[in-house]
Design an enzyme around this catalytic site. Sequence first.
Site, mmCIF file in Angstrom:
data_model
loop_
_atom_site.group_PDB
_atom_site.id
_atom_site.type_symbol
_atom_site.label_atom_id
_atom_site.label_comp_id
_atom_site.label_asym_id
_atom_site.label_seq_id
_atom_site.Cartn_x
_atom_site.Cartn_y
_atom_site.Cartn_z
ATOM 1 N N GLN A 18 1.009 -1.148 0.063
ATOM 2 C CA GLN A 18 -0.011 -0.027 -0.042
ATOM 3 C C GLN A 18 0.886 1.316 0.048
ATOM 4 O OE1 GLN A 18 -2.169 0.831 3.643
ATOM 5 N NE2 GLN A 18 -3.604 2.367 2.513
ATOM 6 N N TYR A 149 2.415 -8.067 15.961
ATOM 7 C CA TYR A 149 2.818 -7.121 15.059
ATOM 8 C C TYR A 149 3.458 -5.766 15.897
ATOM 9 C CZ TYR A 149 2.235 -3.026 11.801
ATOM 10 O OH TYR A 149 2.415 -1.741 11.081
ATOM 11 N N LYS A 153 7.287 -3.983 16.269
ATOM 12 C CA LYS A 153 7.474 -2.832 15.900
ATOM 13 C C LYS A 153 8.378 -2.416 17.277
ATOM 14 C CE LYS A 153 5.987 -2.251 11.811
ATOM 15 N NZ LYS A 153 6.648 -2.100 10.750
#
Length: 323
Positions: A18, A149, A153
């Site tokens: 994206q 996730y 990070k």
Amino acid sequence: MGAKSEKSRILLTGAVGQIGSELAMALRARYGGQNVVAAGHKTEPEAELRDSGPFVYLDVTRRDMIREVIDEYRINTIYHLAAILSAVGEEKPQLTWQVNLDGLVNVLEMAREREMSQVFWPSSMAVFGPDTPKHDTPQETILRPTTMYGVTKVSGELLCDYYVDRFGLDVRGVRYPGIISSQTLPGGGTTDYAVEIFYEALKNQRYTCFLERDTVLPMMYMPDCIRATLMLMDADFEQLEHHADFNLTGFSFSPEELAAEIRKHMPAFEIEYEPDYRQQIAESWPCTIDDSAAREEWGWKPAYDLSTMVEDMLEKLEQRMGD
Ligand code: NAD
């Protein structure tokens, strides 16, 4: 740390994604198509991306493959965007660790070995968790995420800062909020609803949202996302106190506020709510973010708000869907 003293020869991973698909074109416009190697994984690139400069297939968990591309194209700067996002991350936590962290270690090690000028690596608002203050979330705060996730990070931010301090590598990054864009569909995150809603509004005048009506999350429109990324990379390294963990935001809204804004252009638009497992992820994230460190250290200021974003999204998508 002299990115500007030599010609940029860039490797962009996650280039079919994206953000990568639009960042690739922005980098090619700036540095010349031949100087930006776009690396995809399994998905075929659009013709525009494939034909405007070099395109390679690259698995970021394979250090040998990264090394080959770096040497073949004499790369001196890496924008490392390849990742597994939050929602898919909960379905495939082990893969998320491998791609997001082993991939990052590979990129940082290659950057160190081949003495790169700069590395860009995006973090996310997913570094925050249920214990973090939800309103005006500060730059320095509790980082205890509950998603795999988010775990990757937070670890990635620490790792990038370690490479800055220990090896003097110029690594920079921001905590992107949810990104809204009209060109490439998002790849399995918790804020994907804010893009899907536009396609469904234009096709069917209705949308079933996977988050609750009043779940407020920080977001940003793609032109601001690209501009922020390039601004941070242009900043004077010596002036930066933070490196890979800048808070960043455009504007915050809930699904019902977004629907109301769309209804101003399409009065017949209807929305229903059927929250799924992504609701829990969304509830662990902030509602609004304080990005004053980015504003002070490299002059960040968003250009779009909710109403200008909605107007532009509808215009761009109407054009594309009508083609
Ligand atoms: P995306 O899912 O659209 O694109 C990621 C790309 O990585 C995909 O095209 C995928 O094919 C590729 N990939 C997956 N596994 C790979 C592997 N082993 N080797 C090489 N490539 C692989 O994601 P995006 O939204 O463009 O996000 C880009 C970066 O920005 C990511 O680091 C993401 O965590 C971060 N980010 C995005 C958002 C958002 O809202 N889009 C928000 C916060 C942070």
